[in-house]
Design a protein around this motif. Structure first.
Motif, PDB file in Angstrom:
ATOM      1  N   ALA A 158      -7.889  -4.214  -4.894  1.00 19.50           N
ATOM      2  CA  ALA A 158      -8.611  -4.037  -3.629  1.00 19.50           C
ATOM      3  C   ALA A 158      -8.300  -2.671  -3.017  1.00 19.50           C
ATOM      4  O   ALA A 158      -9.182  -2.001  -2.477  1.00 19.50           O
ATOM      5  CB  ALA A 158      -8.236  -5.147  -2.648  1.00 19.50           C
ATOM      6  N   TRP A 159      -7.058  -2.247  -3.115  1.00 21.99           N
ATOM      7  CA  TRP A 159      -6.608  -0.993  -2.516  1.00 21.99           C
ATOM      8  C   TRP A 159      -7.220   0.219  -3.208  1.00 21.99           C
ATOM      9  O   TRP A 159      -7.593   1.183  -2.521  1.00 21.99           O
ATOM     10  CB  TRP A 159      -5.080  -0.926  -2.585  1.00 21.99           C
ATOM     11  N   ALA A 160      -7.350   0.181  -4.526  1.00 21.66           N
ATOM     12  CA  ALA A 160      -7.813   1.353  -5.286  1.00 21.66           C
ATOM     13  C   ALA A 160      -9.135   1.904  -4.744  1.00 21.66           C
ATOM     14  O   ALA A 160      -9.217   3.093  -4.452  1.00 21.66           O
ATOM     15  CB  ALA A 160      -7.906   1.032  -6.773  1.00 21.66           C
ATOM     16  N   PRO A 161     -10.175   1.086  -4.574  1.00 22.24           N
ATOM     17  CA  PRO A 161     -11.428   1.645  -4.049  1.00 22.24           C
ATOM     18  C   PRO A 161     -11.508   1.643  -2.525  1.00 22.24           C
ATOM     19  O   PRO A 161     -12.231   2.424  -1.940  1.00 22.24           O
ATOM     20  CB  PRO A 161     -12.499   0.726  -4.627  1.00 22.24           C
ATOM     21  N   GLY A 162     -10.761   0.743  -1.861  1.00 24.47           N
ATOM     22  CA  GLY A 162     -10.935   0.558  -0.418  1.00 24.47           C
ATOM     23  C   GLY A 162      -9.799   1.021   0.456  1.00 24.47           C
ATOM     24  O   GLY A 162      -9.884   0.943   1.681  1.00 24.47           O
ATOM     25  N   GLY A 163      -8.690   1.457  -0.160  1.00 18.13           N
ATOM     26  CA  GLY A 163      -7.553   1.920   0.623  1.00 18.13           C
ATOM     27  C   GLY A 163      -6.900   0.811   1.427  1.00 18.13           C
ATOM     28  O   GLY A 163      -7.105  -0.376   1.180  1.00 18.13           O
ATOM     29  N   ARG A 164      -6.122   1.231   2.422  1.00 13.42           N
ATOM     30  CA  ARG A 164      -5.367   0.288   3.251  1.00 13.42           C
ATOM     31  C   ARG A 164      -6.279  -0.700   3.975  1.00 13.42           C
ATOM     32  O   ARG A 164      -5.921  -1.855   4.173  1.00 13.42           O
ATOM     33  CB  ARG A 164      -4.514   1.047   4.255  1.00 13.42           C
ATOM     34  N   GLU A 165      -7.453  -0.231   4.382  1.00 12.15           N
ATOM     35  CA  GLU A 165      -8.376  -1.096   5.128  1.00 12.15           C
ATOM     36  C   GLU A 165      -8.773  -2.324   4.307  1.00 12.15           C
ATOM     37  O   GLU A 165      -8.983  -3.407   4.860  1.00 12.15           O
ATOM     38  CB  GLU A 165      -9.615  -0.301   5.537  1.00 12.15           C
ATOM     39  N   ALA A 166      -8.853  -2.170   3.000  1.00 15.65           N
ATOM     40  CA  ALA A 166      -9.218  -3.291   2.124  1.00 15.65           C
ATOM     41  C   ALA A 166      -8.137  -4.365   2.092  1.00 15.65           C
ATOM     42  O   ALA A 166      -8.411  -5.499   1.687  1.00 15.65           O
ATOM     43  CB  ALA A 166      -9.493  -2.776   0.716  1.00 15.65           C
ATOM     44  N   LEU A 167      -6.926  -4.035   2.534  1.00 15.37           N
ATOM     45  CA  LEU A 167      -5.822  -4.994   2.508  1.00 15.37           C
ATOM     46  C   LEU A 167      -5.600  -5.670   3.860  1.00 15.37           C
ATOM     47  O   LEU A 167      -4.745  -6.532   3.974  1.00 15.37           O
ATOM     48  CB  LEU A 167      -4.531  -4.296   2.067  1.00 15.37           C
ATOM     49  N   ARG A 168      -6.358  -5.285   4.863  1.00 17.09           N
ATOM     50  CA  ARG A 168      -6.199  -5.895   6.185  1.00 17.09           C
ATOM     51  C   ARG A 168      -6.704  -7.337   6.175  1.00 17.09           C
ATOM     52  O   ARG A 168      -7.633  -7.680   5.458  1.00 17.09           O
ATOM     53  CB  ARG A 168      -6.953  -5.102   7.231  1.00 17.09           C
ATOM     54  N   ALA A 194       0.838  -1.207   0.000  1.00 20.18           N
ATOM     55  CA  ALA A 194       0.000   0.000   0.000  1.00 20.18           C
ATOM     56  C   ALA A 194       0.872   1.255   0.000  1.00 20.18           C
ATOM     57  O   ALA A 194       0.566   2.231  -0.704  1.00 20.18           O
ATOM     58  CB  ALA A 194      -0.935   0.002   1.202  1.00 20.18           C
ATOM     59  N   ASP A 195       1.962   1.232   0.768  1.00 20.56           N
ATOM     60  CA  ASP A 195       2.897   2.368   0.765  1.00 20.56           C
ATOM     61  C   ASP A 195       3.407   2.627  -0.645  1.00 20.56           C
ATOM     62  O   ASP A 195       3.471   3.777  -1.093  1.00 20.56           O
ATOM     63  CB  ASP A 195       4.095   2.097   1.687  1.00 20.56           C
ATOM     64  N   LEU A 196       3.769   1.554  -1.333  1.00 17.19           N
ATOM     65  CA  LEU A 196       4.295   1.679  -2.691  1.00 17.19           C
ATOM     66  C   LEU A 196       3.211   2.128  -3.668  1.00 17.19           C
ATOM     67  O   LEU A 196       3.473   2.933  -4.567  1.00 17.19           O
ATOM     68  CB  LEU A 196       4.927   0.359  -3.136  1.00 17.19           C
ATOM     69  N   PHE A 197       1.987   1.634  -3.492  1.00 13.11           N
ATOM     70  CA  PHE A 197       0.885   2.074  -4.357  1.00 13.11           C
ATOM     71  C   PHE A 197       0.667   3.576  -4.207  1.00 13.11           C
ATOM     72  O   PHE A 197       0.426   4.282  -5.188  1.00 13.11           O
ATOM     73  CB  PHE A 197      -0.421   1.345  -4.024  1.00 13.11           C
ATOM     74  N   GLU A 198       0.741   4.060  -2.957  1.00 14.47           N
ATOM     75  CA  GLU A 198       0.552   5.486  -2.696  1.00 14.47           C
ATOM     76  C   GLU A 198       1.638   6.327  -3.367  1.00 14.47           C
ATOM     77  O   GLU A 198       1.417   7.484  -3.695  1.00 14.47           O
ATOM     78  CB  GLU A 198       0.520   5.742  -1.192  1.00 14.47           C
ATOM     79  N   GLU A 199       2.814   5.727  -3.564  1.00 14.64           N
ATOM     80  CA  GLU A 199       3.917   6.409  -4.253  1.00 14.64           C
ATOM     81  C   GLU A 199       3.853   6.193  -5.760  1.00 14.64           C
ATOM     82  O   GLU A 199       4.752   6.593  -6.484  1.00 14.64           O
ATOM     83  CB  GLU A 199       5.256   5.901  -3.718  1.00 14.64           C
ATOM     84  N   ASP A 200       2.795   5.512  -6.222  1.00 13.56           N
ATOM     85  CA  ASP A 200       2.577   5.218  -7.637  1.00 13.56           C
ATOM     86  C   ASP A 200       3.689   4.359  -8.247  1.00 13.56           C
ATOM     87  O   ASP A 200       4.049   4.509  -9.409  1.00 13.56           O
ATOM     88  CB  ASP A 200       2.386   6.505  -8.447  1.00 13.56           C
ATOM     89  N   VAL A 201       4.223   3.443  -7.441  1.00 10.19           N
ATOM     90  CA  VAL A 201       5.234   2.505  -7.924  1.00 10.19           C
ATOM     91  C   VAL A 201       4.518   1.459  -8.781  1.00 10.19           C
ATOM     92  O   VAL A 201       3.453   0.964  -8.419  1.00 10.19           O
ATOM     93  CB  VAL A 201       5.975   1.836  -6.742  1.00 10.19           C
TER      94      VAL A 201
END
Length: 79
Positions: free
Chosen positions: A54-64, A25-32
């Motif tokens: 999963a992360w795109a619509p739900g953010g970090r919570e979707a990856l828990r 998720a950290d890397l997604f936020e950096e557009d890696v």
């Protein structure tokens, strides 16, 4: 990952997987890009694609972690 024989990941393995997802998720936020994420985290491209979807619509919570799979009524594989 869920298995019909009530196997699957232990609590420790779920914790480790969630840590990897949060790093993703950290890397997604950096557009890696996906190939770079797979190399950095040493995971499959398929996993990274699923996490990003999963992360795109739900953010970090979707990856828990969702926790262990509930036991099946039959105690075995559903057919």
């Amino acid at each position: 990952m869920r298995y019909p024989d009530e196997g699957g990941l232990t609590a420790e393995q779920r914790k480790r997987r969630e840590e990897v997802c949060m790093r993703a998720a950290d890397l997604f936020e950096e557009d890696v890009k996906v190939p770079c994420v797979t190399r950095k985290l040493r995971v499959s491209e398929k996993s990274v694609d699923q996490w990003r979807r999963a992360w795109a619509p739900g953010g970090r919570e979707a990856l828990r972690s969702q926790g262990p799979a509930p036991p099946t009524a039959s105690g075995g594989a559903a057919r």
